[in-house]
Design an enzyme around this catalytic site. Structure first.
Site, mmCIF file in Angstrom:
data_model
loop_
_atom_site.group_PDB
_atom_site.id
_atom_site.type_symbol
_atom_site.label_atom_id
_atom_site.label_comp_id
_atom_site.label_asym_id
_atom_site.label_seq_id
_atom_site.Cartn_x
_atom_site.Cartn_y
_atom_site.Cartn_z
ATOM 1 N N ARG A 159 0.816 -1.214 0.000
ATOM 2 C CA ARG A 159 0.000 0.000 0.000
ATOM 3 C C ARG A 159 0.851 1.266 0.000
ATOM 4 O O ARG A 159 0.382 2.323 -0.428
ATOM 5 C CB ARG A 159 -1.009 -0.037 1.151
ATOM 6 C CG ARG A 159 -2.086 -1.106 0.931
ATOM 7 C CD ARG A 159 -3.057 -1.231 2.077
ATOM 8 N NE ARG A 159 -2.433 -1.541 3.346
ATOM 9 C CZ ARG A 159 -2.171 -2.767 3.790
ATOM 10 N NH1 ARG A 159 -2.479 -3.805 3.055
ATOM 11 N NH2 ARG A 159 -1.601 -2.949 4.948
ATOM 12 N N GLU A 163 2.765 -7.512 13.245
ATOM 13 C CA GLU A 163 1.628 -7.969 14.020
ATOM 14 C C GLU A 163 1.081 -9.292 13.488
ATOM 15 O O GLU A 163 0.284 -9.956 14.132
ATOM 16 C CB GLU A 163 0.535 -6.897 14.079
ATOM 17 C CG GLU A 163 -0.021 -6.494 12.739
ATOM 18 C CD GLU A 163 0.753 -5.373 12.037
ATOM 19 O OE1 GLU A 163 0.118 -4.613 11.296
ATOM 20 O OE2 GLU A 163 1.984 -5.265 12.194
#
Length: 181
Positions: A63, A100
């Site tokens: 992104r 994460e």
């Protein structure tokens, strides 16, 4: 165009339990579907860096490529891609990091930087900071410096922006979401 944090935040969709249980994914797709909001984001970042000593734009897979390409074009700077392992041709350098989501690897082409450059690192958000920190290590290995790490979103509860600042990497984001937002 005047920057409006509320407009930006309202177009970032929370997706609970994606890609795994317990994670709230911040989806920027609605933001990119709004030409006004996209222009607001791009213009804000362009104005911040137009007179900076940045020599290269470093975009983080995937992104970060969306913003990176726009800024590289508008600021007339070379674009350096930091990609997931195995996605770049030619000779690459690799760094591992923990996100994460688990253990990951990021790569950059060995000839992307030659030393002395000031790199603006871009991604959509700062979470744990792992990707940014790995990219910063790669930049340093190539003899360049991180001018600043920038993103649309900061997730301060995950500690990434703090970890980056502790590593002497200046950070800038357009908005932040606390865990309960």
């Amino acid at each position: 165009m005047i920057f409006d944090e509320y407009t930006i935040k309202s177009l970032i969709r929370p997706v609970p339990d994606f890609p795994k249980p317990g994670v709230v994914f911040r989806d920027i797709t609605p933001l990119y579907q709004s030409p006004r909001a996209m222009r607001m984001v791009a213009d804000s970042l362009i104005q911040r860096y137009v007179e900076s000593p940045v020599t290269h734009i470093g975009a983080i897979d995937a992104r970060g490529f969306l913003l990176g390409a726009v800024l590289a074009y508008e600021l007339n700077k070379p674009l350096v891609l930091f990609r997931k392992a195995g996605k770049l041709p030619a000779d690459t350098l690799s760094e591992s990091y923990t996100s994460e989501y688990g253990e990951c690897h990021i790569e950059v082409q060995r000839d992307a930087l030659h030393g002395g450059e000031q790199v603006l690192l871009l991604d959509d958000l700062i979470a744990t900071g792992g990707t940014f920190l790995a990219a910063a290590r790669l930049i340093k290995q190539l003899g360049a410096e991180v001018y600043e790490a920038a993103a649309i979103i900061d997730l301060p509860d995950l500690g990434g922006s703090r970890r980056m600042q502790d590593a002497d990497i200046p950070t800038f984001t357009l908005c932040a979401f606390e865990e309960n937002e």
